[in-house]
Design a protein around this motif. Sequence first.
Motif, PDB file in Angstrom:
ATOM      1  N   SER A 143       8.781  -2.736 -58.999  1.00 48.18           N
ATOM      2  CA  SER A 143       8.794  -3.897 -59.891  1.00 48.18           C
ATOM      3  C   SER A 143       7.808  -4.961 -59.423  1.00 48.18           C
ATOM      4  N   ILE A 144       7.200  -5.626 -60.389  1.00 41.95           N
ATOM      5  CA  ILE A 144       6.274  -6.720 -60.116  1.00 41.95           C
ATOM      6  C   ILE A 144       6.663  -7.899 -60.993  1.00 41.95           C
ATOM      7  N   ASN A 145       6.780  -9.071 -60.387  1.00 43.17           N
ATOM      8  CA  ASN A 145       7.075 -10.282 -61.145  1.00 43.17           C
ATOM      9  C   ASN A 145       5.762 -10.828 -61.685  1.00 43.17           C
ATOM     10  N   THR A 146       5.435 -10.446 -62.912  1.00 48.46           N
ATOM     11  CA  THR A 146       4.167 -10.853 -63.518  1.00 48.46           C
ATOM     12  C   THR A 146       4.120 -12.354 -63.742  1.00 48.46           C
ATOM     13  N   ASN A 147       5.236 -12.949 -64.106  1.00 45.54           N
ATOM     14  CA  ASN A 147       5.248 -14.389 -64.378  1.00 45.54           C
ATOM     15  C   ASN A 147       4.850 -15.200 -63.149  1.00 45.54           C
ATOM     16  N   ASP A 148       5.297 -14.750 -61.965  1.00 48.02           N
ATOM     17  CA  ASP A 148       4.918 -15.456 -60.738  1.00 48.02           C
ATOM     18  C   ASP A 148       3.413 -15.387 -60.505  1.00 48.02           C
ATOM     19  N   ILE A 149       2.816 -14.244 -60.787  1.00 51.73           N
ATOM     20  CA  ILE A 149       1.370 -14.097 -60.601  1.00 51.73           C
ATOM     21  C   ILE A 149       0.628 -15.008 -61.564  1.00 51.73           C
ATOM     22  N   VAL A 150       1.066 -15.039 -62.821  1.00 48.37           N
ATOM     23  CA  VAL A 150       0.437 -15.916 -63.806  1.00 48.37           C
ATOM     24  C   VAL A 150       0.554 -17.367 -63.363  1.00 48.37           C
TER      25      VAL A 150
ATOM     26  N   ALA B  83      -0.827  -5.521 -63.537  1.00 45.95           N
ATOM     27  CA  ALA B  83       0.525  -5.433 -62.980  1.00 45.95           C
ATOM     28  C   ALA B  83       1.298  -4.285 -63.612  1.00 45.95           C
ATOM     29  N   SER B  84       1.173  -4.123 -64.931  1.00 50.57           N
ATOM     30  CA  SER B  84       1.868  -3.044 -65.627  1.00 50.57           C
ATOM     31  C   SER B  84       1.387  -1.683 -65.130  1.00 50.57           C
ATOM     32  N   TYR B  85       0.096  -1.548 -64.910  1.00 55.77           N
ATOM     33  CA  TYR B  85      -0.455  -0.278 -64.432  1.00 55.77           C
ATOM     34  C   TYR B  85       0.129   0.091 -63.070  1.00 55.77           C
ATOM     35  N   PHE B  86       0.105  -0.844 -62.119  1.00 60.17           N
ATOM     36  CA  PHE B  86       0.581  -0.531 -60.767  1.00 60.17           C
ATOM     37  C   PHE B  86       2.094  -0.325 -60.750  1.00 60.17           C
ATOM     38  N   SER B  87       2.829  -1.103 -61.532  1.00 54.85           N
ATOM     39  CA  SER B  87       4.274  -0.921 -61.616  1.00 54.85           C
ATOM     40  C   SER B  87       4.624   0.440 -62.198  1.00 54.85           C
ATOM     41  N   ARG B  88       3.892   0.828 -63.249  1.00 51.29           N
ATOM     42  CA  ARG B  88       4.153   2.112 -63.924  1.00 51.29           C
ATOM     43  C   ARG B  88       3.714   3.300 -63.058  1.00 51.29           C
ATOM     44  N   THR B  89       2.592   3.157 -62.389  1.00 52.39           N
ATOM     45  CA  THR B  89       2.035   4.264 -61.603  1.00 52.39           C
ATOM     46  C   THR B  89       2.819   4.510 -60.323  1.00 52.39           C
ATOM     47  N   TYR B  90       3.250   3.426 -59.673  1.00 47.85           N
ATOM     48  CA  TYR B  90       3.894   3.566 -58.358  1.00 47.85           C
ATOM     49  C   TYR B  90       5.401   3.304 -58.386  1.00 47.85           C
ATOM     50  N   HIS B  91       5.953   3.000 -59.569  1.00 47.43           N
ATOM     51  CA  HIS B  91       7.405   2.928 -59.750  1.00 47.43           C
ATOM     52  C   HIS B  91       8.056   1.818 -58.911  1.00 47.43           C
TER      53      HIS B  91
END
Length: 299
Positions: A108-115, A98-106
């Motif tokens: 936001s991703i709610n990581t907690n929801d995915i977890v 999630a951090s990679y795609f958020s950082r690369t494509y600018h």
Amino acid sequence: MNLLTKFDSVEIKADTRISESDRIFCEAHQAAYDSARTSLQELEFFWNDMLDQQRELLTPTGESSETYLVTYNGLKLSDDIIQTQIHSLHPLFICQLASYFSRTYHFSINTNDIVDNLVPQKPANRWVENYKELIKKYTQDLNELSLRYADVLEQIFLQTGGRDFSEQALLELKEKCHAASWITSNGTPRFEQKKSVIQLTGYACSCRSQYSGDIWELADRTKNILRGIAHFETDSFNLIPASLSRALNRYDSIDNPYEFPDCKKILSLRMFKNGRVDLKFTSEAHASQFIEEYMKTIC
């Protein structure tokens, strides 16, 4: 269509919607995650075998089976520590992707929801009668869980509403520009166009006087609009003109106005002590276009 066939179709769809470099990143982390799970499970087996051997050898003395295996300021290992590390691999894997795609494509991703959606959740009520059985099943599910990067990608695409990552990034950028440009409670604009100048009102900047001179600071909402201007200027999230970057990255500054000599659509930014900010474009058409595409319209 059975569940397995449906999942396979989703996995193929998700994998084809990312670039080759994205796929390489995902596959590398998939391999590392899989290897770590296997290695830690093997370590747990060997650790327990080591404890059994020590326990058997020290039985006549009644001493701890860890006497020679764990020492103060030395090796610290236990079954609980290994289990905790195994269980932490799942959210860690999700966070890395999630951090990679958020950082690369600018965007936001709610990581907690995915977890929450992909990783079994620990039973919350410890006072129910079958709590021990629930914890046992929870631990077993964590030990058996094997995530695929396609699982994480599918969750990310669900959050973007099916948009590709570049589309989502632009949507979020324009939403921030729009929010910075309007009083949402009553629909009043916080900007006004005067020919080639967009005037931002309502404390778009601040100024404090010191013995050395005035110190200026752009409001966060003004910086969100500047990020929109940077995209408007370059049609890219990665290429920001140096002069715009300086204005964006300074917390406060004695500089006023800012000039943008390396830009083709925006000329300057001037701050006023009443909180107004003037954004001067190279033409009235460019000012109108920016308002229409970034401040008024959300795609």
